[in-house]
Design an enzyme around this catalytic site. Structure first.
Site, mmCIF file in Angstrom:
data_model
loop_
_atom_site.group_PDB
_atom_site.id
_atom_site.type_symbol
_atom_site.label_atom_id
_atom_site.label_comp_id
_atom_site.label_asym_id
_atom_site.label_seq_id
_atom_site.Cartn_x
_atom_site.Cartn_y
_atom_site.Cartn_z
ATOM 1 N N GLU A 68 0.813 -1.215 0.000
ATOM 2 C CA GLU A 68 0.000 0.000 0.000
ATOM 3 C C GLU A 68 0.848 1.267 0.000
ATOM 4 O O GLU A 68 0.450 2.280 -0.597
ATOM 5 C CB GLU A 68 -0.941 0.013 1.213
ATOM 6 N N PHE A 130 -11.953 -7.201 13.724
ATOM 7 C CA PHE A 130 -10.817 -7.665 12.927
ATOM 8 C C PHE A 130 -10.472 -6.646 11.844
ATOM 9 O O PHE A 130 -11.335 -6.173 11.117
ATOM 10 C CB PHE A 130 -11.157 -9.015 12.279
ATOM 11 N N GLN A 131 -9.217 -6.287 11.771
ATOM 12 C CA GLN A 131 -8.678 -5.315 10.813
ATOM 13 C C GLN A 131 -9.373 -3.959 10.929
ATOM 14 O O GLN A 131 -9.577 -3.268 9.929
ATOM 15 C CB GLN A 131 -8.751 -5.850 9.381
ATOM 16 N N LYS A 180 -17.876 -1.014 5.187
ATOM 17 C CA LYS A 180 -18.184 -2.103 4.268
ATOM 18 C C LYS A 180 -19.681 -2.210 3.992
ATOM 19 O O LYS A 180 -20.103 -2.451 2.857
ATOM 20 C CB LYS A 180 -17.652 -3.420 4.831
ATOM 21 N N MET A 496 23.781 9.437 3.576
ATOM 22 C CA MET A 496 23.687 10.717 4.265
ATOM 23 C C MET A 496 23.903 10.565 5.760
ATOM 24 O O MET A 496 24.534 11.418 6.398
ATOM 25 C CB MET A 496 22.328 11.375 3.984
#
Length: 608
Positions: A68, A130-131, A180, A496
């Site tokens: 993602e 969940f999630q 959802k 760096m």
């Protein structure tokens, strides 16, 4: 040839009639209606309902990324290269939280992105389902605006508002989180929608009195500088800026986010200011009696120690975001407005001053500036052992590939060298993570830029540390026919950070070496990795191989190319202003500082 008859749903949409659809169908039709071309994303449970109607869309392309974060940076790269709103999509919980870094990145650099996330069903929100993650709460400080949608009827309005907010005023990311059950429920779809945003009022035209005062200061100044930020590119103000610069004769400096806003080849361009800016650009700001800041925010990497920045300068600060004006440095003449409007009006006001016989004499100022440019040009040390200097690689890359290409960089030494040694002639040809400094930005951003500008050559210039964070998107590029080119500036270290350890920590290199203990085994072998991802892999290890390797990479145009440039690990970025110190303390090489004959007086210009 006759055109096919419109479907009943198309007729209804054109007539503004409500249609019965699912929330998911409403989402995809809304994306089509706002003109979204591509969505970078990964499906998952909560967002899965949206992926079914997406399969049937003829106008919205979906690019299945491998992470993602890659999708978010691809949306940013697409937006930076095209000027259009980028779109990314993820599921709830970890899918959404993986977008936090690219959302923050887009927020810091004012990039128009709409991030669409699925959320658990509305009745489960707040139950630690969940999630589940409160992505709206998580991203509230790093979005221009965000939404949680639980009513499917709101989807068209919210999508329209999200794209409007992201792309107008000061651009920025907008999050749309949709439960959802809202995606699954039946609803009505009607387009166009009516937007009612009483708290959102992008600035109108700049105030004429302030513009005229800025013009008066420009024609009276003896040491003016046009301090140009990324807002000029976002406003499409580059042509107006060129007209203003040539009309006033003032020198121009372009920040890291503004590279390409003004042609590097123009004689009035002094280069990039800031921590690793040119001596001429940094010192011009310090010695100026007038700064005209256009779409810049007086970032700490430009100002150095703020209390000592440009101590003799009157400040004109023009920005579309009133919150930026006088946030860091007090503006003597504040101008709120879109940069294109501001610069266009400034050109007219300066012409009026010239017509009245008032014009600046900058001869002495330019004599001094030219001496600084001649005495302290950008340069680098060639390794005594014959190994490859990274600056040489990047300079030759820019010279061979040319100014029509798009260059996206990661973050670190290679980023600064790419900003310094490639000559940028056009806006939207330099993409980087300026404000947040996100390692792993280059490859996915280049991917997004190539999707948005398929006819343009796109190079990602990455360090080996950055490359290992997001190189999985090479698979996305290979499978989807996105032939980016990647230059891995491979010094085997976090360059760096190693430079700072050399300069400030007594060369104690704690956890910056990326190579194997034996150093004879390549981990990873970049060429083999490229081959595993379906790309062409090349390696370059000596100066005499550079040109031929770049040309070989340029000859491949149907698959991604990855070039492993094995470079000297002790190369450093110069000039440098150490963090927290004054710009007066700039060093053009280790232990070497410019020496000025005398300070600028009220009527004189410093010699060198």
């Amino acid at each position: 040839m006759s055109q096919p008859s419109p479907s009943p749903s198309q007729v209804a949409a054109q007539q503004g009639q409500a249609q019965q659809v699912t929330g998911s169908q409403s989402l995809i039709r809304s994306l089509e209606s706002v003109g979204a071309e591509v969505v970078f994303g990964i499906p998952g449970g909560a967002i899965l309902p949206a992926y079914d109607p997406l399969l049937d869309s003829d106008s919205v392309r979906h690019v299945l990324v491998r992470h993602e974060q890659g999708g978010g940076h691809a949306a940013t790269g697409y937006a930076q290269a095209t000027g259009r709103v980028g779109v990314c999509m993820a599921t709830s919980g970890p899918g959404a939280t993986n977008l936090v870094t690219p959302i923050a990145d887009a927020y810091m650099d004012s990039v128009p992105v709409v991030a669409i996330t699925g959320q658990v069903a509305s009745q489960a929100i707040g139950t630690d389902a969940f999630q589940e993650a409160d992505i709206r709460g998580i991203t509230m400080p790093i979005t221009k605006h965000n939404y949680l949608v639980t009513d499917p009827a709101e989807i068209p309005r919210v999508v329209a508002e999200a794209f409007h907010i992201a792309g107008t005023g000061r651009p920025g990311p907008v999050l749309v989180d949709i439960s959802k059950d809202a995606l699954q429920a039946r609803t009505s779809f009607r387009w166009p929608v009516e937007m009612d945003l009483p708290g959102y009022r992008p600035p109108g035209r700049p105030h004429g009195k302030q513009v005229r005062e800025a013009a008066r200061l420009l024609v009276e100044a003896r040491r003016p500088v046009l301090y140009v930020g990324g807002g000029v590119i976002k406003a499409g103000a580059s042509e107006a800026l060129l007209a203003l610069a040539e009309l006033t004769g003032a020198p121009v400096v372009t920040t890291l986010m503004a590279r390409g806003a003004f042609p590097d080849s123009h004689p009035q361009h002094l280069g990039m200011p800031g921590m690793h800016g040119s001596v001429a650009a940094v010192t011009a700001l310090q010695k100026a009696d007038l700064l005209v800041s256009l779409g810049a925010r007086f970032d700490d990497r430009v100002t150095g120690k703020l209390s000592s920045f440009a101590p003799h300068a009157t400040v004109v600060h023009a920005d579309i975001d009133p919150a930026e004006i006088s946030k860091n440095r007090t503006a003597d003449v504040p101008i709120v407005g879109d940069c294109r409007d501001v610069v266009t009006d400034l050109v007219a006001a300066v012409r009026a001053e010239h017509a009245a016989g008032r014009q600046a004499d900058l001869g002495a100022w330019w004599s001094t500036l030219d001496e600084w440019r001649t005495t302290y040009p950008l340069g680098f040390e060639v390794p005594a052992d014959g190994s490859l200097a990274p600056q040489h690689v990047i300079r030759r890359l820019g010279e061979i590939v040319g100014p029509d290409a798009i260059y996206a960089s990661g973050v670190g030494q290679h980023q600064m060298w790419a900003a310094q040694f490639i000559r940028y002639e056009k806006p939207r040809t330099w993409l980087n993570s300026g404000g947040l400094g996100t390692m792993g930005y280059a490859v996915p951003a280049a991917m997004g830029a190539k999707v948005g500008m398929p006819g343009t050559t796109v190079w990602a210039i990455d360090g080996d540390g950055c490359f290992q964070m997001t190189n999985q998107e090479l698979a996305t590029c290979a499978i989807n026919g996105i032939p980016i080119k990647v230059a891995v500036i491979n010094n085997g270290t976090l360059g760096m950070v190693r430079q700072w350890q050399t300069l400030f920590y007594g060369s104690r290199y704690s956890n910056t070496d990326l190579r194997s203990a034996t150093r004879s085994v390549r981990i990873p072998d970049v060429v083999k990795l490229a081959d595993a991802y379906g790309c062409v892999g090349l390696r370059c290890e000596t100066p005499d191989q550079v040109d031929a390797t770049i040309e070989k990479a340029m000859a491949v145009d149907d698959v991604p190319v990855v070039v492993d440039f094995t470079v000297h690990q002790d190369a450093m970025v110069w000039p440098m202003v150490a963090a927290g110190t004054s710009n007066d303390d700039i060093r053009y090489a280790r232990g070497l500082a410019p020496v000025w004959d005398r300070d600028l007086g009220e009527t004189g210009v410093q010699g060198v």
